[in-house]
Write a protein that holds these residues in place. Structure first.
Motif, PDB file in Angstrom:
ATOM      1  N   VAL A  74       0.699  -1.062  -0.091  1.00  0.00           N
ATOM      2  CA  VAL A  74       0.087   0.028  -0.099  1.00  0.00           C
ATOM      3  C   VAL A  74       1.065   1.326  -0.212  1.00  0.00           C
ATOM      4  N   LEU A  75       1.780   1.227   0.799  1.00  0.00           N
ATOM      5  CA  LEU A  75       2.817   2.539   0.815  1.00  0.00           C
ATOM      6  C   LEU A  75       3.508   2.545  -0.416  1.00  0.00           C
ATOM      7  N   ALA A  76       3.882   1.931  -1.089  1.00  0.00           N
ATOM      8  CA  ALA A  76       4.260   1.659  -2.678  1.00  0.00           C
ATOM      9  C   ALA A  76       3.583   2.421  -3.695  1.00  0.00           C
ATOM     10  N   LEU A  77       2.256   1.950  -3.314  1.00  0.00           N
ATOM     11  CA  LEU A  77       1.211   2.439  -4.180  1.00  0.00           C
ATOM     12  C   LEU A  77       0.873   4.142  -3.892  1.00  0.00           C
ATOM     13  N   ILE A  78       0.825   4.273  -2.570  1.00  0.00           N
ATOM     14  CA  ILE A  78       0.736   5.628  -2.312  1.00  0.00           C
ATOM     15  C   ILE A  78       1.852   6.627  -2.930  1.00  0.00           C
ATOM     16  N   ALA A  79       2.917   6.027  -2.913  1.00  0.00           N
ATOM     17  CA  ALA A  79       4.207   6.797  -3.585  1.00  0.00           C
ATOM     18  C   ALA A  79       4.021   6.977  -4.964  1.00  0.00           C
ATOM     19  N   ALA A  80       3.243   5.975  -5.510  1.00  0.00           N
ATOM     20  CA  ALA A  80       3.064   6.119  -7.036  1.00  0.00           C
ATOM     21  C   ALA A  80       1.894   7.027  -7.458  1.00  0.00           C
ATOM     22  N   GLY A  81       1.263   7.589  -6.428  1.00  0.00           N
ATOM     23  CA  GLY A  81       0.143   8.634  -6.772  1.00  0.00           C
ATOM     24  C   GLY A  81      -1.221   7.929  -6.420  1.00  0.00           C
ATOM     25  N   LEU A  82      -1.344   6.704  -6.320  1.00  0.00           N
ATOM     26  CA  LEU A  82      -2.899   6.172  -6.227  1.00  0.00           C
ATOM     27  C   LEU A  82      -3.884   6.744  -5.074  1.00  0.00           C
ATOM     28  N   SER A  83      -4.921   6.666  -5.283  1.00  0.00           N
ATOM     29  CA  SER A  83      -6.073   6.943  -4.580  1.00  0.00           C
ATOM     30  C   SER A  83      -6.349   5.839  -3.592  1.00  0.00           C
ATOM     31  N   ASN A  84      -7.161   5.979  -2.579  1.00  0.00           N
ATOM     32  CA  ASN A  84      -7.526   4.617  -1.835  1.00  0.00           C
ATOM     33  C   ASN A  84      -8.218   3.726  -2.721  1.00  0.00           C
ATOM     34  N   ARG A  85      -9.145   4.291  -3.495  1.00  0.00           N
ATOM     35  CA  ARG A  85     -10.178   3.351  -4.444  1.00  0.00           C
ATOM     36  C   ARG A  85      -9.055   2.983  -5.695  1.00  0.00           C
ATOM     37  N   GLU A  86      -8.237   3.384  -6.102  1.00  0.00           N
ATOM     38  CA  GLU A  86      -7.246   2.889  -7.180  1.00  0.00           C
ATOM     39  C   GLU A  86      -6.182   1.911  -6.571  1.00  0.00           C
ATOM     40  N   ILE A  87      -6.100   1.962  -4.963  1.00  0.00           N
ATOM     41  CA  ILE A  87      -5.198   0.817  -4.455  1.00  0.00           C
ATOM     42  C   ILE A  87      -6.076  -0.195  -4.079  1.00  0.00           C
ATOM     43  N   ALA A  88      -7.354   0.059  -3.761  1.00  0.00           N
ATOM     44  CA  ALA A  88      -8.310  -1.058  -3.515  1.00  0.00           C
ATOM     45  C   ALA A  88      -8.426  -1.988  -4.786  1.00  0.00           C
ATOM     46  N   SER A  89      -8.469  -1.104  -5.938  1.00  0.00           N
ATOM     47  CA  SER A  89      -8.703  -1.907  -7.300  1.00  0.00           C
ATOM     48  C   SER A  89      -7.487  -2.801  -7.584  1.00  0.00           C
ATOM     49  N   ARG A  90      -6.321  -2.164  -7.307  1.00  0.00           N
ATOM     50  CA  ARG A  90      -5.163  -2.808  -7.591  1.00  0.00           C
ATOM     51  C   ARG A  90      -4.779  -3.855  -6.829  1.00  0.00           C
ATOM     52  N   LEU A  91      -5.222  -3.931  -5.602  1.00  0.00           N
ATOM     53  CA  LEU A  91      -5.071  -5.303  -4.659  1.00  0.00           C
ATOM     54  C   LEU A  91      -6.099  -6.066  -4.290  1.00  0.00           C
ATOM     55  N   VAL A  92      -7.312  -5.637  -5.169  1.00  0.00           N
ATOM     56  CA  VAL A  92      -8.370  -6.410  -4.986  1.00  0.00           C
ATOM     57  C   VAL A  92      -8.947  -6.434  -3.542  1.00  0.00           C
ATOM     58  N   ILE A  93      -9.016  -5.257  -2.887  1.00  0.00           N
ATOM     59  CA  ILE A  93      -9.594  -5.157  -1.595  1.00  0.00           C
ATOM     60  C   ILE A  93     -10.611  -4.122  -1.722  1.00  0.00           C
ATOM     61  N   SER A  94     -11.462  -4.147  -0.586  1.00  0.00           N
ATOM     62  CA  SER A  94     -12.302  -3.059  -0.390  1.00  0.00           C
ATOM     63  C   SER A  94     -11.616  -1.600  -0.025  1.00  0.00           C
ATOM     64  N   GLU A  95     -12.365  -0.390  -0.542  1.00  0.00           N
ATOM     65  CA  GLU A  95     -12.074   0.671  -0.346  1.00  0.00           C
ATOM     66  C   GLU A  95     -11.760   1.082   1.166  1.00  0.00           C
ATOM     67  N   ARG A  96     -12.610   0.258   2.090  1.00  0.00           N
ATOM     68  CA  ARG A  96     -12.529   0.903   3.392  1.00  0.00           C
ATOM     69  C   ARG A  96     -11.120  -0.039   3.772  1.00  0.00           C
ATOM     70  N   THR A  97     -10.896  -1.085   3.503  1.00  0.00           N
ATOM     71  CA  THR A  97      -9.729  -1.894   3.754  1.00  0.00           C
ATOM     72  C   THR A  97      -8.629  -1.161   3.260  1.00  0.00           C
ATOM     73  N   ALA A  98      -8.385  -0.444   2.274  1.00  0.00           N
ATOM     74  CA  ALA A  98      -7.411   0.453   1.780  1.00  0.00           C
ATOM     75  C   ALA A  98      -7.164   1.554   2.585  1.00  0.00           C
ATOM     76  N   ARG A  99      -8.408   2.321   3.167  1.00  0.00           N
ATOM     77  CA  ARG A  99      -8.354   3.284   4.163  1.00  0.00           C
ATOM     78  C   ARG A  99      -7.771   2.848   5.376  1.00  0.00           C
ATOM     79  N   THR A 100      -8.334   1.811   5.834  1.00  0.00           N
ATOM     80  CA  THR A 100      -7.345   1.067   7.318  1.00  0.00           C
ATOM     81  C   THR A 100      -6.149   0.915   7.086  1.00  0.00           C
ATOM     82  N   HIS A 101      -5.552   0.581   5.872  1.00  0.00           N
ATOM     83  CA  HIS A 101      -4.141   0.180   5.783  1.00  0.00           C
ATOM     84  C   HIS A 101      -3.524   1.467   5.703  1.00  0.00           C
ATOM     85  N   VAL A 102      -4.038   2.542   4.985  1.00  0.00           N
ATOM     86  CA  VAL A 102      -3.342   3.818   5.076  1.00  0.00           C
ATOM     87  C   VAL A 102      -3.219   4.428   6.350  1.00  0.00           C
TER      88      VAL A 102
END
Length: 229
Positions: free
Chosen positions: A170-198
C-alpha cells in the motif's frame, strides 16, 4: 470544464511561472532545444499563472506541467499551486525555488506540487523533472532529497520493518500517486480496507499525511513494482 491536459501524443506542454523574466528566458531557451518539451506560456506571479493556464485551456493547449516559483509578489506560488491543482487535477505543478528548508518543501508538496527542484539544479535535471512530473512520478532534486532524509531521521520515524507485507504494498502505491479507490482496485480489496491500511501506515510511521507517506516511501526506495516484504 476541461480539468487538465489529456494523454494525447506530442511534446510535453510546459508553463513557466517566475517573477524574474531572466529566469524564465533562461529556462525557455534551454527547454526549446528539446524535442519532447514545448513551452506554451509564461507568468510572473501566481494570479498571472492562473489566468495563463485558463487562457491556454480555452485554446486546447492546457499545460501538462507548470514550473512554479514559490516566492513571488502578490499571489504566492504555494497558494497558486493549491488553486491550480484543484482546478486542473491533470496538470502537474513542479515547485522550483532557491530555498531547501524542509517546511517549504512540505508546504509545496502538501499544496499539491508533484515535485520540488532547486533553481541551481542542472538544466538536464530540470528537463528530467518535467518528464517525471508528466509521468506522475515525484521529482525531487538531490539537495531536496538529502534535506528530507535528514528530517525523517531527525524526527525518529519508525522503521519500515514495523509494516506488514500488505502495508508495504500500500505504501508503494501511495508513492505512485494512487488514491484509496485505485489502491483497492489494484490489490483487489475494499476501499474501506485500503483506508484502514493507509491509517495504520501513517500511525506506525508517525506521519501526518499521505504526502509525507509518499515522501517517506520515495526516500526508502519503495517501488510499486517491487514492494518490500
Amino acid at each position: 470544464m476541461v480539468t487538465g491536459a489529456g494523454p494525447e501524443a506530442g511534446p510535453i506542454r510546459v508553463c513557466l511561472v517566475d517573477d524574474h523574466a531572466v529566469v524564465r528566458r533562461g529556462l525557455r531557451g534551454y527547454l526549446e532545444l528539446l524535442d519532447d518539451i514545448e513551452v506554451v506560456g509564461e507568468a510572473g506571479d501566481g494570479q498571472a499563472a492562473l489566468d495563463t493556464v485558463a487562457a491556454l485551456e480555452t485554446e486546447h493547449r492546457t499545460p501538462h506541467v507548470v514550473l512554479m516559483d514559490l516566492l513571488m509578489p502578490g499571489l504566492d506560488g504555494v497558494t497558486a499551486t493549491r488553486l491550480l491543482t484543484q482546478r486542473y487535477p491533470a496538470v502537474a505543478v513542479m515547485a522550483m525555488t532557491s530555498y531547501s528548508e524542509v517546511d517549504r518543501i512540505r508546504g509545496a508538496l502538501e499544496a499539491g506540487a508533484s515535485g520540488y527542484l532547486l533553481k541551481d539544479a542542472e538544466a538536464d535535471e530540470v528537463a528530467e523533472g518535467i518528464r517525471k512530473a508528466h509521468r506522475r512520478e515525484m521529482p525531487l532534486g538531490t539537495a531536496v532529497s538529502r534535506q528530507l532524509a535528514r528530517a525523517f531521521s531527525a524526527t525518529g520515524q519508525a522503521a519500515l520493518g514495523t509494516l506488514t507485507a500488505r502495508e508495504h504494498e500500500v505504501l508503494a502505491l501511495i508513492a505512485a500517486g494512487l488514491s484509496n479507490r485505485e489502491i483497492a482496485s489494484r490489490l483487489v480489496i475494499s476501499e474501506r480496507t485500503a483506508r484502514t491500511h493507509v491509517s495504520s501506515i501513517l500511525d506506525k510511521l508517525g506521519l501526518r499525511s499521505r504526502t509525507q507517506a509518499a515522501l517517506y516511501a520515495v526516500q526508502q526506495g519503495l517501488s510499486p513494482a517491487a514492494p518490500l516484504r
